[in-house]
Design an enzyme around this catalytic site. Structure first.
Site, PDB file in Angstrom:
ATOM      1  N   ASN A  13      46.314  36.928  29.540  1.00 21.52           N
ATOM      2  CA  ASN A  13      46.728  36.894  30.942  1.00 21.52           C
ATOM      3  C   ASN A  13      46.100  35.726  31.677  1.00 21.52           C
ATOM      4  OD1 ASN A  13      48.085  39.412  30.801  1.00 21.52           O
ATOM      5  ND2 ASN A  13      46.188  40.515  31.245  1.00 21.52           N
ATOM      6  N   ASP A  15      44.151  35.237  35.018  1.00 22.55           N
ATOM      7  CA  ASP A  15      43.444  36.046  36.009  1.00 22.55           C
ATOM      8  C   ASP A  15      43.476  35.338  37.358  1.00 22.55           C
ATOM      9  OD1 ASP A  15      42.821  37.839  34.038  1.00 22.55           O
ATOM     10  OD2 ASP A  15      40.718  37.233  33.837  1.00 22.55           O
ATOM     11  N   LYS A  42      42.556  40.949  27.930  1.00 21.08           N
ATOM     12  CA  LYS A  42      41.557  41.532  27.046  1.00 21.08           C
ATOM     13  C   LYS A  42      41.554  40.910  25.657  1.00 21.08           C
ATOM     14  CE  LYS A  42      40.951  45.931  29.384  1.00 21.08           C
ATOM     15  NZ  LYS A  42      39.525  45.618  29.668  1.00 21.08           N
ATOM     16  N   GLU A 141      46.665  46.627  26.232  1.00 18.39           N
ATOM     17  CA  GLU A 141      47.479  45.840  27.163  1.00 18.39           C
ATOM     18  C   GLU A 141      48.715  45.285  26.462  1.00 18.39           C
ATOM     19  OE1 GLU A 141      44.345  44.339  30.578  1.00 18.39           O
ATOM     20  OE2 GLU A 141      44.787  42.976  28.928  1.00 18.39           O
ATOM     21  N   ASP A 250      29.455  39.200  38.468  1.00 22.35           N
ATOM     22  CA  ASP A 250      30.878  39.500  38.285  1.00 22.35           C
ATOM     23  C   ASP A 250      31.031  40.194  36.933  1.00 22.35           C
ATOM     24  OD1 ASP A 250      33.619  39.579  38.059  1.00 22.35           O
ATOM     25  OD2 ASP A 250      33.932  37.418  38.231  1.00 22.35           O
ATOM     26  N   ASP A 256      34.977  43.134  27.432  1.00 18.18           N
ATOM     27  CA  ASP A 256      35.633  42.397  26.353  1.00 18.18           C
ATOM     28  C   ASP A 256      34.604  41.630  25.519  1.00 18.18           C
ATOM     29  OD1 ASP A 256      38.086  43.274  27.387  1.00 18.18           O
ATOM     30  OD2 ASP A 256      38.217  41.543  28.717  1.00 18.18           O
TER      31      ASP A 256
END
Length: 305
Positions: A13, A15, A42, A141, A250, A256
């Site tokens: 993905n 982000d 992920k 996912e 963060d 992961d």
């Protein structure tokens, strides 16, 4: 002889991250920071995390033929991941919309995009890649039927690692292959359903909770407990793994990096407890930095912690 220490089968993905003072309530608008775009997902995260640590890593995934897809491929190659298994086209690249609050906690909404088009046929076409890998790691996912096909194509003697995120009930065939099944509290409750969960974690009895997961069929289980560390469970028993204390900036992608590090160490011959302890150190370094893939440490940085 395996060509790869780790094959990750999963999502890729882009982000899209915004910092917020607090998450909005229903119907509310809040102002946030400037938009930051990072490579994520992920599957892609795990592949980069493992490669940064020195593992011979490949990724089986699907991206769109677009700028976000090119960003993801560039990130994988820069980390040293073999992208021979990355398929392009069929839908736009997956997107994750992420808000991060001042404590480092995040909330995520994912648009699967091309991840939802990674099919069992794609796995069958990549059987040579699957069978060339000592450890194969997957998440949810991507379609569950694709994960089932991965299990059916594993090489004899290889190891399958699953983080069922986002969580859903799992078929017995997949559970029986997991070595380990890696879950946090929320994921475990979904896998267990109504039976065996109760308030065991809140009551301070996560060992019972881990045994309930083992009873569903995995060869081993790892339960991550945040600031309380983790539990590892197998036929040999249940063992605590201490957390590493750091100031989180963060938490995006930390799970992961934990899964990737654990999978790689298991393939290298570490015990489950040893691999989980190392993975906890990897995750601890990652949460002290912003972003997902950008935060993942090298082996030297982990050793220096």
């Amino acid at each position: 002889m395996y060509d790869y220490d780790l094959l990750v089968v999963g999502s890729a993905n882009a982000d899209l991250v915004i910092g917020v003072e607090r998450r909005p309530a229903a119907g509310e608008t809040v102002l946030g920071s400037d938009l930051a775009v990072h490579p994520g997902g992920k599957g892609a995260n795990q592949a980069v995390a493992a490669a940064r640590l020195g593992a011979r890593t490949a990724l089986l995934a699907r991206t769109g033929d677009d700028a976000y897809g090119r960003l993801l491929l560039d990130s994988q190659r820069a980390a040293g991941v073999d992208t021979v298994g990355v398929l392009v086209g069929g839908a736009p690249t997956g997107i994750a919309l992420i808000t991060v609050d001042p404590s480092g906690d995040n909330s995520i909404v994912v648009s699967p995009g091309a991840n939802g088009r990674l099919t069992p046929d794609d796995v069958r076409a990549a059987t040579g890649l699957v069978r060339a890998s000592r450890v194969v790691s997957a998440q949810l996912e991507i379609p569950l039927e694709t994960v089932v096909e991965v299990v059916r194509n594993l090489a004899p003697g290889s190891r399958f690692v699953l983080n069922p995120s986002p969580p859903r009930p799992l078929p017995a065939e997949v559970l029986a292959a997991c070595d380990p099944l890696i879950v946090n509290e929320h994921e475990a409750k979904v896998v267990l359903g109504e039976t065996g969960t109760g308030d065991t974690v809140a009551d301070g009895r996560p060992e019972e909770w881990a045994r309930s997961l083992l009873a569903k069929g995995p060869k081993s289980v790892v339960v991550t407990l945040g600031s309380q560390g983790a539990l590892v469970a197998s036929a040999e028993g249940v063992e605590r793994v201490a957390a590493v204390k750091v100031d989180a900036v963060d938490t995006t992608g930390a799970g992961d990096s934990f899964t990737a590090a654990l999978a790689w160490k298991l393939g290298a011959g570490a015990s489950l407890a040893e691999a989980a302890a190392y993975a906890a150190r990897v995750g601890a370094v990652a949460v002290t930095r912003p972003g997902a893939q950008e935060s993942f440490p090298t082996a030297a940085e982990v050793d220096a912690l």
